[in-house]
Structure formats: structure tokens, C-alpha cells
Design an enzyme around this catalytic site. Sequence first.
Site, PDB file in Angstrom:
ATOM      1  N   LYS A  86       0.833  -1.216   0.000  1.00  0.00           N
ATOM      2  CA  LYS A  86       0.000   0.000   0.000  1.00  0.00           C
ATOM      3  C   LYS A  86       0.857   1.250   0.000  1.00  0.00           C
ATOM      4  CE  LYS A  86      -3.703  -2.087   2.789  1.00  0.00           C
ATOM      5  NZ  LYS A  86      -4.417  -1.967   4.075  1.00  0.00           N
ATOM      6  N   ARG A 107      13.929 -10.615   5.464  1.00  0.00           N
ATOM      7  CA  ARG A 107      14.507 -10.886   4.137  1.00  0.00           C
ATOM      8  C   ARG A 107      13.837  -9.946   3.158  1.00  0.00           C
ATOM      9  NH1 ARG A 107      15.130 -16.775   1.448  1.00  0.00           N
ATOM     10  NH2 ARG A 107      16.926 -16.696   2.844  1.00  0.00           N
ATOM     11  N   HIS A 135      23.954 -12.791   3.600  1.00  0.00           N
ATOM     12  CA  HIS A 135      23.073 -13.736   4.283  1.00  0.00           C
ATOM     13  C   HIS A 135      23.864 -14.268   5.479  1.00  0.00           C
ATOM     14  CE1 HIS A 135      20.083 -16.644   5.053  1.00  0.00           C
ATOM     15  NE2 HIS A 135      19.852 -17.102   3.833  1.00  0.00           N
TER      16      HIS A 135
HETATM   17  C1  NCD Z   1      19.692 -19.142  -0.201  1.00  0.00           C
HETATM   18  C2  NCD Z   1      19.246 -17.681  -0.278  1.00  0.00           C
HETATM   19  O1  NCD Z   1      18.078 -17.390  -0.086  1.00  0.00           O
HETATM   20  O2  NCD Z   1      20.139 -16.879  -0.500  1.00  0.00           O
HETATM   21  N1  NCD Z   1      18.748 -19.953   0.419  1.00  0.00           N
HETATM   22  C3  NCD Z   1      18.783 -20.070   1.782  1.00  0.00           C
HETATM   23  O3  NCD Z   1      18.506 -19.146   2.507  1.00  0.00           O
HETATM   24  N2  NCD Z   1      19.205 -21.247   2.277  1.00  0.00           N
HETATM   25  C4  NCD Z   1      20.198 -19.684  -1.475  1.00  0.00           C
HETATM   26  C5  NCD Z   1      19.281 -19.722  -2.668  1.00  0.00           C
HETATM   27  O4  NCD Z   1      18.132 -19.285  -2.616  1.00  0.00           O
HETATM   28  O5  NCD Z   1      19.726 -20.241  -3.697  1.00  0.00           O
END
Ligand code: NCD
Length: 338
Positions: A86, A107, A135
Amino acid sequence: MIFTGSHILSVEQFDRPDIERIFQVADAMQPYALRRKVTRVLEGAILGNMFFEPSTRTRISFGCAFNLLGGEVRETTGFESSAIAKGESLYDTARVLSGFSDVICMRHPAEGSVAEFAEASRVPVLNGGDGANEHPSQALLDLYTIRKELASKNRGIDGLRIALIGDLKHGRTVHSLCKLMRLFKNVHITLVSPAELAMPEHIVDDMRSAGHTVAVTEDLTQSITNVDIAYSTRIQEERFASKAEADTYRGRFRLNQSIYTQYCEPNTVIMHPLPRDSRAEANELDNDLNQNPNLAIFRQADNGVLVRMALFALVLDVVDQVDKYARDVNWYNSARTL
Ligand code: NCD
């Protein structure tokens, strides 16, 4: 670093003693992850789990880790089901969500977005992946797995020989893992990717200037002949302009049992952050490896719960109280191992 109350946004926050500390706490979480004991140490605490990109492992294992410490989880998945659809800013979402939660995992597809969100948050934020950038919890669980797998072979992380295979340009897990390995000694890394999907140069330069050996190749079989770890990754289709472009790289590096037998050392450990792309046109890690005892991909995912429990316990400063609030479980407990 001081963990209490800190955001976990990048592995660059850590030094080597920090890593040892996280791993030591992760080890101590085993009885809980194995369901031998339950602890209520985080009773009353709420994790806000916000995943704006597809996720199975990371989202669920952050949630399970929090539940296993006695906390509750509330989550939202995808932009469509959140007020960002929104037009709400990350700032406003962070102000609101951090009023509801005691810690937040997030994320998001944009690089730097989780850091931006964290700046506005009133509670610690853990980066569950920000675009192609980082990550951190995955890199920690990867390194924890490497340490554990090699310990059974009387080897440590110093002197590690590892091949990183696949989409090294967009793969945030390998970006974070390289940055973490930089903290150790004498690591030999072989980067295996199509030239267009090479590891960002600044990461390679930093590895080299920290004294590690980095080889770059497009030859899979040559790269896996003398490594402790073969770490395969998926073509990160969602980061390409079109599926057709991603298709041109899919299936370029396929590891299966016969290639493993022919080229790898008998004890080479196979890793992958998962999901592996098992479609015929990709199939970077074939199902015929499933019975191979050196296929560590599911142990790797299991270890994610331990490492994420450790991060929560450290950030919320309850490490020393976990056992105090523990009791035995009184329900059927499968023969789980870690
Ligand atoms: C990974 C990501 O999201 O970066 N997955 C995860 O978190 N284990 C790798 C991927 O998506 O290929």
C-alpha cells in the site's frame, strides 16, 4: 562485538572470537534442538519474522529456533500481504513492527534494505538475506557445518580447501561465506562459475590481501579434485533480467555420484545452501548423491537451527539462563541426531 541488543546485518561485524563464541553457544543448544530438553528462557518474547522473498529454511528455522527458546513467532510473507504493497515505507514498517516484537528477522530483495530497516527499528534486526548482498546467518551455519564435518576428519577451518560452484555473482550465501572465511588462516578457495557470474572482485581482492589463495576456473571437474568441501549453489534466477537469461547458465555445473567418484577425494564433503534446483535442466546436485554419507546438505540445514538459537540467545542476552529454565520433554521423541 557486543552481541546484546545488536543488529546482525553483515558478517563483517564479526571477528574470530565472535565466531568461536557463536559456535560455542550453538553447541550448547544441542539438547534443545534435539528435543531432549525444553527451555522457557524466552517466554513472553515475540519474534517478528518478515520475509519479502521466497524462503523455506531460513524463515522456518529462525521461527523454530525462537520457539525452541520458548518465544513466540508472528510473521508476514511476501509484499502482497503486507502494508508495503500500500506504499508504506520501510521506516514506518520498522517503527510499527518493532513496537510489536522483541527481535525481527527480515529478508528483502533490495541490497541494504535490511540495514535501512534496522536503523528505524527499536529492537534488534537479523538479516535473513538482502538481495544479492549478504546472508549472515547462512554463512555462520555453513561455517559451523564445515567445522563440524571436518572435525570428524581431524581437520580444522584453518588450511581449508573449498570450491564454491555456480552463481557466485548473485549468491549472497557465498558472498557472506567468503567474508567469514577471511577471518581464518590459509584458506584455499577455488571459484567455479561462468565468467559472467563471477564472484565480485572486491570480495576476491579482500580474500587475497588477507593471505588466502584464490583460484578462478570454469572447469568443475578440475576444481573438485583436491578440496575438503565442494559447495554448490543455484542459479539465482530472481536476480536476472529474464528467465531466458538465467536459463543460459542453468545446468552448467552438475555434480552427481559418478563425477564425485571419479574426481573427488573419498571424503570430500558436499554442501549447498539449498534449495537445490532439481529440475532436469538445472540439477546442480543430483539425487543419486542422496545416499552419499558426505552429502552434508541436510545436516547443514539442521545446523541452521542451532546457529539461529545461538544468535537469539546472544542478542537477547540469555545465554547463561537457557539451562536454568529447562526441563525434560515428556512427549514421544524421535531418534533425532545432529
Ligand atoms: C539461499 C538464499 O536465499 O540466499 N537460500 C537459503 O537461505 N538457504 C540460497 C538460494 O536461494 O539459492
